[in-house]
Design a protein around this motif. Structure first.
Motif, PDB file in Angstrom:
ATOM      1  N   UNK A   1     -65.841 -16.957 -33.573  1.00 52.54           N
ATOM      2  CA  UNK A   1     -65.013 -17.794 -34.209  1.00 52.54           C
ATOM      3  C   UNK A   1     -63.498 -17.626 -34.450  1.00 52.54           C
ATOM      4  N   UNK A   2     -63.310 -16.159 -34.546  1.00 49.57           N
ATOM      5  CA  UNK A   2     -61.855 -15.862 -34.941  1.00 49.57           C
ATOM      6  C   UNK A   2     -61.024 -15.920 -33.524  1.00 49.57           C
ATOM      7  N   UNK A   3     -61.794 -15.627 -32.423  1.00 60.32           N
ATOM      8  CA  UNK A   3     -61.091 -15.596 -30.910  1.00 60.32           C
ATOM      9  C   UNK A   3     -60.672 -16.952 -30.736  1.00 60.32           C
ATOM     10  N   UNK A   4     -61.602 -18.029 -30.950  1.00 59.63           N
ATOM     11  CA  UNK A   4     -61.242 -19.647 -30.748  1.00 59.63           C
ATOM     12  C   UNK A   4     -60.152 -19.703 -31.540  1.00 59.63           C
ATOM     13  N   UNK A   5     -60.013 -19.552 -32.888  1.00 53.36           N
ATOM     14  CA  UNK A   5     -58.895 -19.731 -33.628  1.00 53.36           C
ATOM     15  C   UNK A   5     -57.603 -19.260 -33.167  1.00 53.36           C
ATOM     16  N   UNK A   6     -57.673 -18.143 -32.666  1.00 54.39           N
ATOM     17  CA  UNK A   6     -56.440 -17.590 -32.027  1.00 54.39           C
ATOM     18  C   UNK A   6     -55.887 -18.227 -30.857  1.00 54.39           C
ATOM     19  N   UNK A   7     -56.941 -18.730 -30.030  1.00 51.54           N
ATOM     20  CA  UNK A   7     -56.748 -19.731 -28.675  1.00 51.54           C
ATOM     21  C   UNK A   7     -55.810 -20.865 -29.239  1.00 51.54           C
TER      22      UNK A   7
ATOM     23  N   UNK B   1     -54.773 -19.400 -22.005  1.00 55.94           N
ATOM     24  CA  UNK B   1     -55.640 -19.651 -23.108  1.00 55.94           C
ATOM     25  C   UNK B   1     -56.980 -20.391 -22.242  1.00 55.94           C
ATOM     26  N   UNK B   2     -56.753 -20.768 -20.822  1.00 52.18           N
ATOM     27  CA  UNK B   2     -57.832 -21.378 -20.173  1.00 52.18           C
ATOM     28  C   UNK B   2     -58.789 -20.104 -20.025  1.00 52.18           C
ATOM     29  N   UNK B   3     -57.969 -18.938 -19.451  1.00 51.70           N
ATOM     30  CA  UNK B   3     -58.708 -17.605 -18.983  1.00 51.70           C
ATOM     31  C   UNK B   3     -59.458 -17.092 -20.030  1.00 51.70           C
ATOM     32  N   UNK B   4     -58.614 -17.203 -21.461  1.00 49.63           N
ATOM     33  CA  UNK B   4     -59.460 -16.537 -22.524  1.00 49.63           C
ATOM     34  C   UNK B   4     -60.516 -17.350 -23.234  1.00 49.63           C
ATOM     35  N   UNK B   5     -60.454 -18.898 -22.724  1.00 50.69           N
ATOM     36  CA  UNK B   5     -61.542 -19.700 -23.274  1.00 50.69           C
ATOM     37  C   UNK B   5     -62.808 -19.498 -22.653  1.00 50.69           C
ATOM     38  N   UNK B   6     -62.646 -19.009 -21.199  1.00 50.68           N
ATOM     39  CA  UNK B   6     -63.730 -18.755 -20.523  1.00 50.68           C
ATOM     40  C   UNK B   6     -64.693 -17.745 -20.798  1.00 50.68           C
ATOM     41  N   UNK B   7     -64.376 -17.089 -21.648  1.00 52.15           N
ATOM     42  CA  UNK B   7     -65.047 -15.794 -22.073  1.00 52.15           C
ATOM     43  C   UNK B   7     -66.191 -16.273 -23.176  1.00 52.15           C
ATOM     44  N   UNK B   8     -66.170 -17.760 -23.652  1.00 49.96           N
ATOM     45  CA  UNK B   8     -66.875 -17.924 -24.725  1.00 49.96           C
ATOM     46  C   UNK B   8     -67.838 -19.247 -24.048  1.00 49.96           C
TER      47      UNK B   8
ATOM     48  N   UNK C   1     -66.095 -24.386 -28.053  1.00 48.35           N
ATOM     49  CA  UNK C   1     -65.100 -23.970 -26.948  1.00 48.35           C
ATOM     50  C   UNK C   1     -64.983 -24.876 -25.809  1.00 48.35           C
ATOM     51  N   UNK C   2     -66.109 -25.284 -25.243  1.00 47.40           N
ATOM     52  CA  UNK C   2     -66.069 -26.019 -23.975  1.00 47.40           C
ATOM     53  C   UNK C   2     -65.928 -27.649 -24.489  1.00 47.40           C
ATOM     54  N   UNK C   3     -66.201 -28.306 -25.429  1.00 42.37           N
ATOM     55  CA  UNK C   3     -66.114 -29.811 -25.543  1.00 42.37           C
ATOM     56  C   UNK C   3     -64.869 -29.950 -26.309  1.00 42.37           C
ATOM     57  N   UNK C   4     -64.303 -29.076 -27.107  1.00 43.03           N
ATOM     58  CA  UNK C   4     -63.080 -29.318 -27.903  1.00 43.03           C
ATOM     59  C   UNK C   4     -62.046 -28.523 -27.145  1.00 43.03           C
ATOM     60  N   UNK C   5     -61.966 -27.467 -27.240  1.00 41.01           N
ATOM     61  CA  UNK C   5     -60.697 -26.597 -27.026  1.00 41.01           C
ATOM     62  C   UNK C   5     -60.334 -26.698 -25.557  1.00 41.01           C
ATOM     63  N   UNK C   6     -61.246 -26.658 -24.467  1.00 39.40           N
ATOM     64  CA  UNK C   6     -60.775 -26.777 -23.120  1.00 39.40           C
ATOM     65  C   UNK C   6     -60.052 -28.132 -22.822  1.00 39.40           C
ATOM     66  N   UNK C   7     -60.544 -29.211 -23.313  1.00 39.73           N
ATOM     67  CA  UNK C   7     -59.806 -30.449 -22.955  1.00 39.73           C
ATOM     68  C   UNK C   7     -58.391 -30.508 -23.672  1.00 39.73           C
ATOM     69  N   UNK C   8     -58.292 -29.996 -24.748  1.00 41.79           N
ATOM     70  CA  UNK C   8     -57.122 -29.847 -25.507  1.00 41.79           C
ATOM     71  C   UNK C   8     -56.121 -28.961 -24.474  1.00 41.79           C
ATOM     72  N   UNK C   9     -56.551 -27.872 -23.938  1.00 36.76           N
ATOM     73  CA  UNK C   9     -55.552 -27.196 -23.084  1.00 36.76           C
ATOM     74  C   UNK C   9     -55.259 -27.775 -21.934  1.00 36.76           C
ATOM     75  N   UNK C  10     -56.336 -28.308 -21.139  1.00 36.94           N
ATOM     76  CA  UNK C  10     -56.245 -29.137 -19.979  1.00 36.94           C
ATOM     77  C   UNK C  10     -55.282 -30.235 -19.986  1.00 36.94           C
TER      78      UNK C  10
END
Length: 299
Positions: A157-163, A189-196, A201-210
């Motif tokens: 949770x804390x790592x995702x907030x940092x991303x 951010x894409x590389x960091x997100x892959x750790x989770x 992480x996948x449904x919300x954060x990754x589309x936003x980054x892309x």
């Protein structure tokens, strides 16, 4: 046990930036807090005193007794505040957002919020500084402060907030037309997100980054690469039955198709985006996309 108890109370108190007097107020004496932190004194604290101290420090009492991980309490008030902030941000009501954040970060309240929540508030204070006050330097300073803030418990949770904070920083750099740095940040951010592996992480954060990475490449006229990131984001949204950002990403794909000279694909995607914005009752984007479609059909 007494030494561990004192260590944890002192550590949490310092994280919150409050004095022994502030912590003790209405619960016990400052001397008792001092003795607890040093692990001295013959008097064992009552469970009532420890409970009240844990409430003020916003952790479960079991943590003070030796539980390994800090478990900050998300009070009903904090959850409500987060809901209000998220809603105001989505509506781009930065004046109201600034009022809420300034109130939550006021000197008195600032003593009793968790470091994780404080990081969240600094992050959104930076968003206000940029979008409401047009102050890039201050926004950048706040974001850097949030990113280096010690949140005590490191977890997904804390790592995702940092991303997410980094994504906001990248978006501000995009608005400032610093495309190379923004692109680099989004790729990190894409590389960091892959750790989770969580669905958030996948449904919300990754589309936003892309999506934001695609906008950077579009601005740099690299339409093929921009389109590839749009299509990847669309696949994730469709695979997970998520409308979050789907309309925005489909429109972005349509624009890149247009810039690549593929008018039929461009119109198809823009019409699909229009359907989604209508479903979401997003009148501003409906109006915007209709204008773009009319411009393309007139070519």
């Amino acid at each position: 046990m007494r030494h561990l108890l004192g260590e944890r109370i002192r550590h949490l108190r310092k994280l919150r930036g409050i004095t022994q007097k502030d912590l003790a107020k209405g619960i016990c004496t400052q001397a008792q807090v001092s003795n607890l932190e040093r692990g001295t004194g013959n008097e064992n604290p009552s469970s009532q005193v420890l409970y009240l101290l844990s409430e003020r420090l916003q952790v479960d009492m079991s943590y003070l007794y030796g539980q390994y991980k800090t478990n900050y309490k998300n009070s009903t008030n904090q959850l409500e505040v987060k809901s209000v902030i998220d809603n105001l941000k989505s509506r781009r009501d930065y004046l109201s957002l600034k009022y809420v954040i300034d109130n939550e970060l006021s000197a008195e309240k600032n003593k009793y919020i968790s470091p994780f929540q404080k990081q969240y508030l600094y992050w959104h204070q930076a968003i206000c500084a940029y979008h409401y006050s047009n102050d890039f330097n201050y926004a950048e300073k706040l974001i850097n402060s949030a990113l280096i803030m010690e949140v005590d418990q490191e977890n997904e949770e804390t790592h995702i907030q940092k991303i997410e904070i980094k994504v906001s920083y990248g978006l501000i750099l995009y608005y400032e037309k610093v495309y190379d740095l923004a692109t680099k940040l989004f790729l990190e951010c894409i590389d960091e997100q892959k750790k989770f592996t969580s669905s958030q992480s996948k449904n919300k954060i990754l589309p936003k980054i892309l999506f934001n990475l695609s906008k950077c490449y579009t601005a740099q006229e690299n339409y093929d690469k921009a389109l590839s990131y749009c299509l990847e984001a669309i696949d994730i949204c469709v695979e997970n039955d998520s409308l979050y950002l789907l309309g925005d990403v489909i429109y972005q794909a349509g624009y890149n198709y247009y810039m690549l000279g593929q008018l039929e694909e461009a119109l198809s995607h823009m019409n699909d985006a229009l359907i989604i914005f209508n479903i979401q009752k997003n009148d501003n984007l409906v109006k915007f996309v209709k204008i773009k479609i009319n411009e393309l059909t007139a070519i």
